[in-house]
Every structure is written in structure tokens, then in C-alpha cells.
Design a protein around this motif. Structure first.
Motif, PDB file in Angstrom:
ATOM      1  N   LEU A   3      44.000  61.626  40.848  1.00  0.00           N
ATOM      2  CA  LEU A   3      43.757  61.355  42.256  1.00  0.00           C
ATOM      3  C   LEU A   3      42.980  60.064  42.421  1.00  0.00           C
ATOM      4  N   ILE A   4      43.311  59.280  43.476  1.00  0.00           N
ATOM      5  CA  ILE A   4      42.478  58.140  43.822  1.00  0.00           C
ATOM      6  C   ILE A   4      41.564  58.555  44.964  1.00  0.00           C
ATOM      7  N   VAL A   5      40.426  57.889  45.069  1.00  0.00           N
ATOM      8  CA  VAL A   5      39.393  58.243  46.039  1.00  0.00           C
ATOM      9  C   VAL A   5      39.257  57.115  47.040  1.00  0.00           C
ATOM     10  N   GLN A   6      39.154  57.450  48.304  1.00  0.00           N
ATOM     11  CA  GLN A   6      38.935  56.449  49.343  1.00  0.00           C
ATOM     12  C   GLN A   6      37.460  56.107  49.422  1.00  0.00           C
ATOM     13  N   ALA A  32      48.085  49.190  46.060  1.00  0.00           N
ATOM     14  CA  ALA A  32      48.894  48.837  44.889  1.00  0.00           C
ATOM     15  C   ALA A  32      49.158  50.073  44.029  1.00  0.00           C
ATOM     16  N   PHE A  33      48.172  50.958  43.915  1.00  0.00           N
ATOM     17  CA  PHE A  33      48.336  52.195  43.147  1.00  0.00           C
ATOM     18  C   PHE A  33      49.435  53.055  43.755  1.00  0.00           C
ATOM     19  N   GLU A  40      48.183  45.315  39.204  1.00  0.00           N
ATOM     20  CA  GLU A  40      47.482  44.756  40.359  1.00  0.00           C
ATOM     21  C   GLU A  40      46.347  45.670  40.801  1.00  0.00           C
ATOM     22  N   ALA A  41      46.594  46.987  40.783  1.00  0.00           N
ATOM     23  CA  ALA A  41      45.550  47.943  41.164  1.00  0.00           C
ATOM     24  C   ALA A  41      44.351  47.837  40.227  1.00  0.00           C
ATOM     25  N   ILE A  67      45.487  55.705  33.729  1.00  0.00           N
ATOM     26  CA  ILE A  67      46.260  56.888  33.325  1.00  0.00           C
ATOM     27  C   ILE A  67      47.700  56.787  33.801  1.00  0.00           C
ATOM     28  N   ARG A  68      47.891  56.443  35.067  1.00  0.00           N
ATOM     29  CA  ARG A  68      49.254  56.357  35.605  1.00  0.00           C
ATOM     30  C   ARG A  68      50.037  55.252  34.916  1.00  0.00           C
ATOM     31  N   PHE A  69      49.372  54.139  34.603  1.00  0.00           N
ATOM     32  CA  PHE A  69      50.041  53.045  33.892  1.00  0.00           C
ATOM     33  C   PHE A  69      50.435  53.515  32.487  1.00  0.00           C
TER      34      PHE A  69
END
Length: 404
Positions: A3-6, A32-33, A40-41, A67-69
Motif C-alpha cells: 500500500l502507498i500512503v497519502q 507515478a506508482f 519515476e516514483a 517491492i512493486r518494481f
């Protein structure tokens, strides 16, 4: 699941202009994510981290991007890599960077469930399943009803189930002393001693991927499979006490290194003709791994061109022999090659990011008429001129650390 966090717009710990700058960088990284532009992210999150070090939101998001990369590279097929090669990235490196960021967040915010989720995902990508399970259980102690943690635990148990169910009673209990300290598998035939006194099975995989450095202590190592010390005593102990696993690991290693007389790894590059000599600069991690395995085997591979119309390798390849292999300090190679006989590709498949093919050998018929002989001489002269020009470009590119 990562998860990404705002980032919050209200932060009194920084001047307003600096906070706004960090906020914008994180928002760009998040966008970018979402669009799967992971490089880029990561770049935007790293810039934000340099302005505001050790920020939990920035570190969590950058860890998720790593991780996603890494997951993307792990699933990336060889055919895609042939059109868009990525130099310098590999799944293990990205996973370690993700774990490093996740550890920092866990130390800063030990009560944050998101940090445990990110750390568990990084450990799963590294195939450190027991450590990932312990991390998830630690997170569930903080929030027993966390759906992401429960989901990750279910996914992890599916991966670990085959390993746990395959264990049978009545066999010698195996301890970690017989495992490779990098891949955590049983040491295979001929356990290798590094000059810095570690016993590994995937030493050369690591050297070819991280630039001739020990994967544990980062000591610079210059060695080949023929000059590496082998623990014969440890090999005999493993063979006697764990015969089934030993046989499985031996078969796995033989399959990767000794493909047989009618199978070979393929290097997709350009048209090669028989009896041609050329130099080659190897820089991609997948091809560095392929060369390492070739050098452990018969020093031979196939070289094949791409069909401009279909975008796939053509049906006919040429067998080449690596006559000289010079490793560079950062893990790249400069090879001297000599081509031999032609072959026709019967079947091809992907193996660890590069292509492997089953081939049948082509028997060339001599020219019958004077016209055929003249045409062949003209074609040979043209090909030789092209090969000499290509060789000069390759040598020049290798001297300057680039590629053609």
C-alpha cells in the motif's frame, strides 16, 4: 499486497515552503506508482527523503515502489527484455532496498500496521518466508482485525504449504548448518568456499549480478568456477545424510548448466555466420547469469537475430564458443567468441530471464555451379566487411563502458 500512503497537508515540523515541496514530490511519486512508472516514483520519493529524512510516509511509499518494481522484474519475460533492456536492476537488490526502508519505518512507528505489511512483502519477495510470517504475526498483535495482514498471511501459507507437507518422518533432521546463507537452500554438489570463508551454493550467481562482490560481506572477488575451492568433506556429509534432497539439487544444477547436445541458451543480437570471430560486451543481469552457467558447462551458446517483420527470433541460429571471458569489476564481461555450425530452432522457452532452445543441426551443401560459387564468395566478402566493422564498434564500446 503493498500500500502507498497519502502524505498529510498539515505538518508543523517544517517551514511551509519545504513542506509543500515534500508534499508535491510525494504526490508525484504516488501518481507515478499508480501508473506503474516505478523508477519515476522511486526517484520522487528519494528526493522527498533527502529534503525530509526518515519520514515514515516517504519511506513506506518508497519501500512499496521497490517491492512493486521487484515483482514486475520477477514476472518480466525474456521477449520484453530483448526490446527494452534494463541495466542495473534486479529483484534481489530492489527487495533488499525495500526491506531496509521498511525496517526504518518499523523502528520509527512500531505501532503502524502498514510498516509490518510492507516489511512482510519485502521478505516474501526475498523468499524469506519464515521471517515474513513472524513479521505478519507481530503486526496482527497490534491489529488482529487487519484485512491486509490476514490476506498476506493466507497468501504466505499457500506458498509455504508445499514445503511443510513434503517433510516425512524417519529421515535425518536437517539444520540450517547445511543451507546456503544466501538462497537458504540445501548446499548442492561441490559446496563452494569464497575467499572470505563463506560456504555458498549461489556464489557465482551473486557475483554475476552484484558486480564481483561477496553477497554477504561485499569483499571484491575475482574467481571462476575452475579456481574456486570446494568442500569435499561437506559434500560427502550432505550426500550421505540427505540423499533425496542431494539428488534433487544435483538434478537442478545439471539442468541449468548442462543442457545437452541439442539444447543451448540463446543470445539475441544479430546475424552471425560460421567461422566468424567477434567480441561481445555483456552488461544485462540476465545475460551475466547466462554466461556464468555457460562457463560452468561447455562454453557454448547460440546467437540469433530478431525478425524485423514479426519481432521474434528467426528460426536459424549459429553456435558460438566463448574462447576468452574477461570479468570487469562491476560484474560486466568482455567475451571473445568464435562461431561454429548453424542450427535450426525447434522449440524455445524462457529460463531465468533468458531464452533456451532445442535445436537441430543444419548441414550445408557445397555450391554446385560456378555462378553459385561466385555468389557465395560475394556474400562472404560482404558479410566479412560487416563483421569487421561491427567488431570495431564493439571493442570501442567496451573500452568506454557502453554498448552498441
Amino acid at each position: 499486497m503493498v500500500l502507498i500512503v497519502q502524505v498529510s497537508e498539515a505538518d508543523n515540523s517544517l517551514p511551509l515552503d519545504i513542506h509543500n515541496h515534500v508534499f508535491q514530490l510525494v504526490e508525484k511519486g504516488n501518481q507515478a506508482f499508480i501508473e506503474s512508472r516505478f523508477e519515476e516514483a522511486i526517484s520522487n520519493y528519494s528526493k522527498a527523503n533527502s529534503v525530509k529524512p526518515l519520514d515514515p510516509v516517504v519511506l513506506t511509499n518508497r519501500s512499496a515502489a521497490y517491492i512493486r518494481f521487484g515483482q514486475y522484474l520477477k514476472q518480466r519475460s525474456a521477449s520484453i527484455s530483448e526490446y527494452r533492456p534494463l541495466n542495473g536492476f534486479d529483484t534481489s537488490m530492489l527487495s533488499e532496498l525495500a526491506l531496509k526502508d521498511a525496517d526504518k519505518v518499523t523502528n520509527i512507528q512500531s505501532s503502524s500496521v502498514k510498516s509490518y505489511i510492507t516489511k512482510a512483502c519485502a521478505l516474501m519477495l526475498l523468499e524469506r518466508y519464515e521471517a515474513a510470517r513472524d513479521t505478519i504475526l507481530s503486526g496482527l498483535q497490534i491489529d488482529p482485525f487487519s484485512d491486509p495482514l490476514r490476506s498476506n498471511l493466507q497468501e504466505l501459507e499457500k506458498v509455504m504449504l508445499p514445503t511443510s507437507t513434503s517433510k516425512t518422518h524417519g529421515k535425518t533432521e536437517r539444520f540450517d548448518d547445511f543451507d546456503c546463507t544466501v538462497c537458504l537452500k540445501l548446499l548442492p554438489i561441490m559446496p563452494l568456499f569464497s575467499p572470505c570463508y563463506y560456504i555458498l551454493c549461489c556464489l557465482f550467481d551473486a557475483l554475476w549480478n552484484i558486480g564481483n562482490k561477496c553477497p554477504l560481506c561485499r569483499t571484491v572477488i575475482f574467481m571462476t568456477p575452475r579456481t574456486c575451492a570446494v568442500s569435499v568433506t561437506l559434500n560427502n556429509i550432505i550426500q550421505k545424510n540427505f540423499p533425496d534432497e542431494y539428488a534433487e539439487r544435483k538434478s537442478e544444477q545439471d539442468t541449468l548448466v548442462h543442457l545437452g547436445n541439442e539444447s543451448m541458451p540463446l543470445f539475441v543480437i544479430d546475424v552471425i555466420i560460421s567461422c566468424q570471430k567477434l567480441s561481445l560486451h555483456i552488461f544485462e543481469p540476465r545475460y551475466r547469469l547466462m554466461v556464468r552457467r555457460i562457463m560452468e558447462g561447455n562454453h557454448r551458446m547460440g546467437m540469433v537475430a530478431l525478425d524485423s517483420a514479426t519481432g521474434s527470433p528467426v528460426d536459424v541460429a549459429c553456435e558460438v564458443e566463448i574462447t576468452e571471458c574477461d570479468p570487469l569489476p562491476d560484474g560486466r564481461f568482455v567475451l571473445e567468441l568464435e562461431s561454429h555450425r548453424r542450427c535450426r530452432i525447434v522449440k524455445a522457452w524462457d529460463q531465468d530471464g533468458y531464452r533456451v532452445a532445442e535445436v537441430e543441426w543444419v548441414t550445408d551443401l557445397p555450391p554446385q555451379s560456378d555462378q553459385e560459387k561466385a555468389d557465395l564468395r560475394e556474400l562472404t566478402t560482404s558479410a566479412a566487411s560487416f563483421a569487421r566493422a561491427w567488431l570495431e564498434r564493439a571493442k570501442e564500446a567496451a573500452r568506454h563502458g557502453g554498448w552498441i
